[in-house]
Structures are given as C-alpha cells and as structure tokens.
Design a protein around this motif. Structure first.
Motif, short mmCIF file in Angstrom:
data_model
loop_
_atom_site.label_atom_id
_atom_site.label_comp_id
_atom_site.label_asym_id
_atom_site.label_seq_id
_atom_site.Cartn_x
_atom_site.Cartn_y
_atom_site.Cartn_z
N HIS A 67 0.83 -1.21 0.00
CA HIS A 67 0.00 0.00 0.00
C HIS A 67 0.87 1.26 0.00
N GLN A 189 -5.58 -5.80 -5.32
CA GLN A 189 -6.07 -6.83 -4.40
C GLN A 189 -5.56 -8.21 -4.80
N ALA A 222 -8.52 -11.00 4.25
CA ALA A 222 -8.56 -9.60 4.67
C ALA A 222 -9.83 -9.33 5.47
N THR A 224 -10.23 -6.11 6.84
CA THR A 224 -10.51 -4.72 6.46
C THR A 224 -9.73 -4.41 5.19
N ASP A 225 -10.35 -3.69 4.30
CA ASP A 225 -9.69 -3.31 3.05
C ASP A 225 -10.28 -2.00 2.58
N TRP A 227 -8.65 0.22 0.69
CA TRP A 227 -7.84 0.75 -0.41
C TRP A 227 -8.71 1.47 -1.44
N PHE A 383 -5.07 -1.92 7.42
CA PHE A 383 -5.39 -3.17 6.75
C PHE A 383 -5.14 -4.31 7.73
N THR A 428 -2.55 -6.08 12.08
CA THR A 428 -2.99 -4.88 11.37
C THR A 428 -1.79 -4.01 11.02
#
Length: 485
Positions: A67, A189, A222, A224-225, A227, A383, A428
């Motif tokens: 990221h 992703q 994942a 949380t995402d 992006w 993330f 995380t």
C-alpha cells in the motif's frame, strides 16, 4: 518373653507384600505420561501461537508495504505529470518567443530606419537619444550582425517545440495508464493476495500447509480493506489542485511567468510635460481553465506627442508572437489571461497570428486522496489480516507431531483443544504520512516558520507500521469461532 515367629510364616508374609510397589509405580508412570503429553502439547501450542502471530505480522506488514509503495508511486507519478505540464508551458513560451524574435528581426529595419544610416552603419548616437541607449545598442546589434542568424533559428523553434509536446503527451499517457492499472478495483487486491500467500508459505516451509484461499483451513483473509475508498480519481472540474500546482510550478521559471522590460528615452516633442517615449516589451505564459496553455510576446514603441499642453502616446508595434496548446476543438476563452503584460500593447497583441497545437490533451486526470481523507489532519490506511491454521496442521500429539496417542486412549483427555478446531491470529498494518526527520530540525515543518506538510498523493512520504488491531476486528474473529492467540 520373646515371641518367635516360625521361619515359614515370615516367608509367607513377605510373599503376600510382594507387588505393592509395582502398583504404585504404574500410577506414577501413568501420571508422568499424562503430564508429559500435557507439557508437550502446551509447549507445541505455545510455539504454534508465536509462529502464527509472527507470520500474521509479516503478512500484514507485507500488505502495508505494498500500500505504501503504491501511494508513493502515485505521488511520484503525479509529480511527473506536473513536470510534464511545466515542460509544455516552457515549450509554448519558447515557440511564442521565437515567433516574436522572427517578426522583430523582420520589422526593425523598416520601422526604425534610424538604426541604419545611408552607408549601412548604425547611427547609434541618434537612435540612442530617441530610443534610449540600451535599446539603441540592441537595435544596432540585431540589424547589423545577428538578424539573419536569429531569423533562421527562430523559424525552426516552433516545429521542434511541438515535437517535444507530442513526446510529453506520450509520457503523460503512460503515467496515467500505470495509475489506472494500479488503482483498478481488483488489480492491487489480486497482486496483494499473491504476496500474502507467498509470505505465509515462506514462514511455514516444511511445516504444514498454509494457503491463502477464500475458504478452508489455513487461510489468510482480509478483514478490512479500505484501499478502494482511500483514494479516488480526479477528473473534469475536479482537476483544480493539479492545475494550480502546474501553474505555480511553471511560474517558478521567470522566463515562463513574465518576459517584460521597458526602455525609456527623453521625448523632445514634450519638454514642458517631461514626457518620455519608451519601448514596452511584455510577454508571459498562462494556463487557461484546465485545458490550454497560451503564451504571447509583444513589443511596441510608444512615442510621446504633445496635445493641449500634455503628452499623449501613440503605439507603433515592433514585434509579436503567440502560441497556444489545447485539445482539438477546445479553444478556451483567454481574454482574462494576463500574459505578463503582453496585452499592454493592444495593437501588437491584435497583430499576433496565433499558432495552435491541438495535440495537447490538457491538465491530466490524476489520483489523490478522497475528500474524506483530505479533510483529516492525519489520514491513515489500515489493513487487517486473519491467519488461520487448522488443528490437524498443529505439531501436537493429535496433530502432525511424531508423538501420537491412540484414539481410544484415555491420554487423549490431554490433547490440544482449540475453538472450532482452528487457531487464528489477527495483525494490522497502518500506512501513514510522515516526512523523514530533518537533521537540522526535530521534525520537518514544526519548527521555525515553515508550514506543516499535509498528506496527499503529491508527496512520496508514505510509510508503514504495525499497530494494535481494533476491537471490532477481534470481535469479528470471535464471531467466526476461532481462537485468537
């Protein structure tokens, strides 16, 4: 009186006590074996927990690094787009300047015959009194020595600069395509999933199966995402920030911003009013709206003439040039452009025959933080990942260990117990914006009078760190029925 036990009876008593220690020893062995299995499984579970947590941290950090690199790549790309716009502005300026120089060489001898005498030599003193010494020397040099050379070079400049602009457009297109691919909904992703899988497998080489799969044991999924919502594409009227930055960067070059100077001389026709004739040269380059660069250069002789006890000035155009770059069929209204004072010579400005480059595409579309993130003082992209290892993959007595207990053995009461037969770990990563510490200051922008640099995709200072997983992420884990180390 002593009681004497017959020898035979003593031997019988010893035979009756024989084997009692064996029974006690069997209980001790069984307890020790149970403790051994208990300690073995406890140690193996502790080791599995540590390794699973470390692997989850590595997976989360690897995703965070991707990221951060993606954001920094976008920042470098946006800077490259700004640099290309600056180059377009400079090429437009050079083309306009070359056209101005060409008309100047062509017009000087006829508009100012004082620069030549009958024998072909400059009357420097005469023209110096009328136009000023600096202008007279320049006029002499151009007419007598440099005129033909300047004209030959000036004729080639517009074509060369247009080719540069075409190359710039190819470069801009390549950068935009790279950004579009990077910010595509599934590209990062899918690439990130491959990296996460490789990192997880590398940590469990020859130690069981850890796969990054949508479902099943041994997954890294994942939780949380953000992006997709952290950044957004700015196009159309949303290109204001890029346009302002491109204009500001282009105008840091003095030649692009303003090409202006004056030359004054005493006006003999207006001695009472102390009027002065002068040569006014103006020029500059501006960005009109978001899709046109325009440059204009003019030069006029403003001669002071008496009129009712005062002087009035009459413009005599000397030279002029103009260059525009805009998309096909999108000529903008440039009436409000200042152009470095070029329009202070209205007659010369009206005489420009503008050259249009239609291969220019305008200020490019670009990616920046979403408005929600721009409104924050310290935006950060978090993330979280969940790494799961099945019970059958654990190195315990009932898993993959070489030490096994039979299925009907009571020793299985001490085998490993994990919720839902899986062990899970959550980690995380957080991508945040911070300029590296300056050696002369504690932190850039927080001392002296320098402003604090805000997060955006125009500055490549995005970094990554591991942070504590949020409570809601851990709650989600519990709802999924996995034990969290």
């Amino acid at each position: 009186m002593h009681c004497i036990v017959p020898h035979g009876r003593r031997r019988a008593a010893r035979r009756q006590q024989r084997g009692q220690a064996l029974i006690y020893g069997m209980f001790v062995v069984i307890g020790a074996l149970a403790a051994l299995f208990f300690l073995f499984n406890t140690g193996q579970l502790s080791q599995e927990k540590t390794k699973l947590v470390n692997t989850a941290d590595a997976v989360a950090y690897s995703a965070g690094v991707m990221h951060a690199r993606a954001l920094n790549f976008s920042a470098y790309g946006n800077r490259a787009l700004v640099a290309n716009e600056v180059l377009v502005a400079q090429m437009v300026s050079l083309s306009s300047w070359a056209q101005y120089a060409e008309t100047r060489v062509q017009n000087l001898p006829t508009q100012f015959p004082e620069c030549l005498d009958s024998s072909g030599y400059s009357s420097v003193w005469t023209s110096g009194v009328k136009y000023g010494p600096d202008y007279a020397l320049m006029c002499y040099a151009v007419v007598q020595y440099l005129g033909q050379y300047i004209e030959d070079v000036a004729k080639e400049v517009p074509d060369l600069t247009e080719k540069v602009v075409k190359a710039v457009e190819l470069n801009k297109t390549a950068i935009q395509q790279a950004h579009n691919l990077l910010h595509a909904p599934l590209y990062l992703q899918s690439l990130r999933a491959e990296v996460m899988q490789d990192v997880a497998r590398a940590n469990y080489v020859h130690d069981g199966n850890v796969q990054v799969e949508p479902l099943g044991p041994g997954i890294a999924s994942a939780l949380t995402d953000d992006w997709g919502s952290f950044t957004r594409k700015h196009s159309g009227q949303d290109r204001k920030r890029m346009a302002e930055l491109a204009r500001y960067a282009a105008h840091t070059d003095e030649f692009t911003r303003e090409r202006k100077w004056d030359s004054f001389a005493v006006a003999p026709a207006c001695p009472l009013t102390l009027g002065r004739s002068r040569v006014i040269r103006g020029g500059g380059t501006d960005l009109v709206n978001y899709d046109e660069w325009i440059a204009q250069d003019t030069e006029s002789w403003w001669e002071a003439q008496p009129r009712f006890f005062r002087c009035r000035y009459r413009e005599k155009p000397i030279a002029y040039g103009e260059q525009q770059a805009h998309p096909e069929g999108q000529d903008q209204d440039d009436s409000g452009a200042s152009l470095g004072g070029a329009r202070d010579n209205p007659q010369a400005s009206n005489m420009t025959s503008s050259s249009h480059w239609t291969g220019y595409s305008g200020i490019p579309n670009y990616y920046d933080l979403s408005q929600q993130q721009l409104d924050k003082s310290d935006p950060a992209l978090r993330f979280s990942v969940r790494l799961v290892r099945a019970r059958s993959e654990l190195r315990t007595s009932d898993g993959r260990s070489a030490i096994k207990a039979s299925s009907d053995s009571r020793i299985n009461a001490y085998k490993s117990k994990v919720a839902s037969d899986v062990m899970a770990a959550v980690a995380t990563s957080e991508v945040y914006f911070e300029r590296p510490i300056d050696q002369r200051e504690n932190l850039y922008g927080k001392t002296l009078s320098r402003p604090r640099e805000l997060a955006s995709l125009f500055n490549p200072y995005w970094r990554v760190r591991l942070v504590h997983s949020e409570t809601d992420v851990q709650a989600q884990q519990l709802l999924q029925g996995a034990s969290i180390p």
